[in-house]
Motif scaffolding. Sequence first.
Motif, PDB file in Angstrom:
ATOM      1  N   ALA A   1       0.826  -1.219   0.000  1.00 55.06           N
ATOM      2  CA  ALA A   1       0.000   0.000   0.000  1.00 55.06           C
ATOM      3  C   ALA A   1       0.856   1.264   0.000  1.00 55.06           C
ATOM      4  N   LYS A   2       2.088   1.167   0.494  1.00 52.45           N
ATOM      5  CA  LYS A   2       2.971   2.334   0.553  1.00 52.45           C
ATOM      6  C   LYS A   2       3.743   2.560  -0.748  1.00 52.45           C
ATOM      7  N   ALA A   3       3.800   1.538  -1.602  1.00 53.96           N
ATOM      8  CA  ALA A   3       4.692   1.585  -2.761  1.00 53.96           C
ATOM      9  C   ALA A   3       4.226   2.619  -3.778  1.00 53.96           C
ATOM     10  N   ILE A   4       5.172   3.427  -4.267  1.00 55.83           N
ATOM     11  CA  ILE A   4       4.844   4.398  -5.308  1.00 55.83           C
ATOM     12  C   ILE A   4       5.481   3.958  -6.624  1.00 55.83           C
ATOM     13  N   PRO A   5       4.854   4.281  -7.757  1.00 54.53           N
ATOM     14  CA  PRO A   5       5.442   3.916  -9.048  1.00 54.53           C
ATOM     15  C   PRO A   5       6.597   4.851  -9.389  1.00 54.53           C
ATOM     16  N   PRO A   6       7.567   4.351 -10.138  1.00 56.78           N
ATOM     17  CA  PRO A   6       8.663   5.206 -10.591  1.00 56.78           C
ATOM     18  C   PRO A   6       8.209   6.132 -11.717  1.00 56.78           C
ATOM     19  N   ASP A   7       9.141   6.952 -12.195  1.00 53.51           N
ATOM     20  CA  ASP A   7       8.791   7.965 -13.188  1.00 53.51           C
ATOM     21  C   ASP A   7       8.776   7.456 -14.621  1.00 53.51           C
ATOM     22  N   TYR A   8       9.719   6.553 -14.988  1.00 51.52           N
ATOM     23  CA  TYR A   8       9.908   6.302 -16.421  1.00 51.52           C
ATOM     24  C   TYR A   8      10.494   4.915 -16.636  1.00 51.52           C
ATOM     25  N   SER A   9       9.780   4.083 -17.390  1.00 53.68           N
ATOM     26  CA  SER A   9      10.245   2.735 -17.705  1.00 53.68           C
ATOM     27  C   SER A   9      11.241   2.764 -18.856  1.00 53.68           C
ATOM     28  N   LEU A  10      12.278   1.957 -18.724  1.00 52.33           N
ATOM     29  CA  LEU A  10      13.278   1.805 -19.786  1.00 52.33           C
ATOM     30  C   LEU A  10      13.125   0.499 -20.546  1.00 52.33           C
ATOM     31  N   GLY A  11      12.184  -0.350 -20.142  1.00 57.03           N
ATOM     32  CA  GLY A  11      11.996  -1.656 -20.757  1.00 57.03           C
ATOM     33  C   GLY A  11      12.529  -2.758 -19.861  1.00 57.03           C
ATOM     34  N   SER A  12      12.061  -3.959 -20.095  1.00 56.35           N
ATOM     35  CA  SER A  12      12.414  -5.082 -19.227  1.00 56.35           C
ATOM     36  C   SER A  12      13.804  -5.627 -19.532  1.00 56.35           C
ATOM     37  N   HIS A  13      14.595  -5.751 -18.470  1.00 59.05           N
ATOM     38  CA  HIS A  13      15.889  -6.430 -18.506  1.00 59.05           C
ATOM     39  C   HIS A  13      16.940  -5.705 -19.359  1.00 59.05           C
ATOM     40  N   VAL A  14      16.826  -4.393 -19.502  1.00 61.40           N
ATOM     41  CA  VAL A  14      17.871  -3.656 -20.215  1.00 61.40           C
ATOM     42  C   VAL A  14      19.107  -3.458 -19.344  1.00 61.40           C
ATOM     43  N   ALA A  15      18.964  -3.610 -18.031  1.00 66.47           N
ATOM     44  CA  ALA A  15      20.066  -3.505 -17.067  1.00 66.47           C
ATOM     45  C   ALA A  15      20.766  -2.151 -17.127  1.00 66.47           C
ATOM     46  N   PRO A  16      20.066  -1.065 -16.771  1.00 66.81           N
ATOM     47  CA  PRO A  16      20.714   0.250 -16.763  1.00 66.81           C
ATOM     48  C   PRO A  16      21.684   0.364 -15.593  1.00 66.81           C
ATOM     49  N   LEU A  17      22.901   0.816 -15.889  1.00 68.03           N
ATOM     50  CA  LEU A  17      23.922   0.918 -14.844  1.00 68.03           C
ATOM     51  C   LEU A  17      24.570   2.295 -14.774  1.00 68.03           C
ATOM     52  N   GLY A  18      24.322   3.142 -15.747  1.00 66.44           N
ATOM     53  CA  GLY A  18      24.919   4.463 -15.737  1.00 66.44           C
ATOM     54  C   GLY A  18      23.939   5.519 -16.198  1.00 66.44           C
ATOM     55  N   MET A  19      24.084   6.743 -15.687  1.00 67.45           N
ATOM     56  CA  MET A  19      23.228   7.855 -16.099  1.00 67.45           C
ATOM     57  C   MET A  19      24.024   9.143 -15.982  1.00 67.45           C
ATOM     58  N   ALA A  20      23.803  10.051 -16.945  1.00 66.46           N
ATOM     59  CA  ALA A  20      24.463  11.352 -16.901  1.00 66.46           C
ATOM     60  C   ALA A  20      23.537  12.387 -17.519  1.00 66.46           C
ATOM     61  N   PHE A  21      23.195  13.429 -16.756  1.00 68.62           N
ATOM     62  CA  PHE A  21      22.446  14.554 -17.309  1.00 68.62           C
ATOM     63  C   PHE A  21      23.393  15.388 -18.174  1.00 68.62           C
ATOM     64  N   TYR A  22      22.827  15.964 -19.239  1.00 70.61           N
ATOM     65  CA  TYR A  22      23.689  16.679 -20.184  1.00 70.61           C
ATOM     66  C   TYR A  22      23.390  18.167 -20.204  1.00 70.61           C
ATOM     67  N   THR A  23      24.407  18.959 -19.898  1.00 69.47           N
ATOM     68  CA  THR A  23      24.310  20.415 -19.978  1.00 69.47           C
ATOM     69  C   THR A  23      25.463  20.988 -20.784  1.00 69.47           C
ATOM     70  N   GLY A  24      26.241  20.136 -21.455  1.00 65.50           N
ATOM     71  CA  GLY A  24      27.420  20.584 -22.180  1.00 65.50           C
ATOM     72  C   GLY A  24      27.080  21.220 -23.515  1.00 65.50           C
ATOM     73  N   ALA A  25      28.150  21.548 -24.252  1.00 64.46           N
ATOM     74  CA  ALA A  25      27.978  22.227 -25.534  1.00 64.46           C
ATOM     75  C   ALA A  25      28.641  21.487 -26.688  1.00 64.46           C
ATOM     76  N   SER A  26      29.264  20.343 -26.422  1.00 62.26           N
ATOM     77  CA  SER A  26      29.951  19.620 -27.495  1.00 62.26           C
ATOM     78  C   SER A  26      28.978  18.887 -28.409  1.00 62.26           C
ATOM     79  N   LEU A  27      27.894  18.408 -27.854  1.00 65.44           N
ATOM     80  CA  LEU A  27      26.902  17.682 -28.642  1.00 65.44           C
ATOM     81  C   LEU A  27      25.856  18.656 -29.188  1.00 65.44           C
TER      82      LEU A  27
END
Length: 431
Positions: free
Chosen positions: A320-346
């Motif tokens: 009853a306490k559990a809340i859903p997360p914000d955004y699904s990436l798909g089943s079993h993709v195994a996400p291990l890294g994340m980086a927000f982008y504010t640079g200017a090279s791309l």
Amino acid sequence: MRASTIVALCSTSLSLAGCGGGGPTDAQVGPNPGLPAQNQYLLPPMRIAPPIPWGDQTPMVPQGLKVAAFASGFKDVRSIFVLPNGDILAVEPKGNSEPVSRPKDIVVDWVQSFGHSKVQGANQITLLRDADGDGKPELRTVFLDHLNSPFGVALVGGDLYVANKDAIVRYPYATGQTRITAPGTVLTELPGGPINHHWTKSLVASPDGTKLYVGIGSNSNITENGIEAERDRARIWEVDRATGAHRAYATGLRNPNGLSFNPETGQLWAVINERDELGPDLVPDYMTSVRDGAFYGWPWSYWGQHVDPRVKPERPDMVAKAIPPDYSLGSHVAPLGMAFYTGASLPPAYRGGAFIGEHGSWDRGHFNGYRVVWVPFSGGKPSGKAQDVVTGFLDGKGHARGRPVGLAIDRTGALLIADDLGNVIWRVTGA
């Protein structure tokens, strides 16, 4: 379990390599994924991507980007940290071994071994210096060694923190330093052995530098080692940098990685590896803002209040306490890294969004992950479909040249990708 039974099960598991299903890999990507019926197996559907060398190949990127190897020859490079002067730290842990708790773990571990790198981790951190910014480091040196399965790194002022598998350790650091020989000081111990199923400990400092946040994964897939083995696990700790005191910041997160603060809102985010063995399209891995005091379901439920019937005793109060997360990436993709982008090279289209390294599936009939994706953000939240940015880690015959893990943005704004199978750091810039 008798040897003849193990052989039979191994044969069965390998025959599952070409079947076992899995729907369209993008059907579950977004804030409201479809959740099919649960399907429990004696052995999960498995398909392993056998490793092959990159040779003269590189990953693929869309028009407007280019990718090249920044450095290679690592020993199980898993994560990357960029120091304020532009020096790059490549973290090379030696993975954890754990006792087998179920007979089928023997089979699963054996099958998974066919997809692993044969390079043993070095338990060290390597420093790379590219002073002229041409994408080729002029200096490479062992920065820290004799570590204990390091993964996360954070820097606050002159204090460098390394999250080993069992403790956060503080080292003195001076700008431009190319090797640390001073002994470290334990800031706080972390849940470790004797099992330590999810041993990687992601680490990030708060924007004001007063706190550290560390991800602590579960000690099992779904409590098969007993609920007592999950004490202080499947959560993110907030650690006071001055005293080492800690508290549970958020719980019910099976394996949190990629801890990052959204530069627009100051909100903590993470990517989460969800549970296995409920089917090729359950349970979706996800990215989410991490709310102080929130419970995200593991082990009793997933994606909010969808009950996992395997967990006993049942806990309807926790569901009853559990809340859903914000955004699904798909089943079993195994996400291990994340980086927000504010640079200017791309190209400007990538600014404000988040890149995610998806290590790739093993327990479904059709591969999922094995790529770096970009999720657009608006108003501090995901605002559209994830887009493939770096692919080609799989060849056309189902072999894996590489598997992306940790991500970082260098001082020029280029995207750095740790590839722990090819043992390369890839660098993506604008074309």
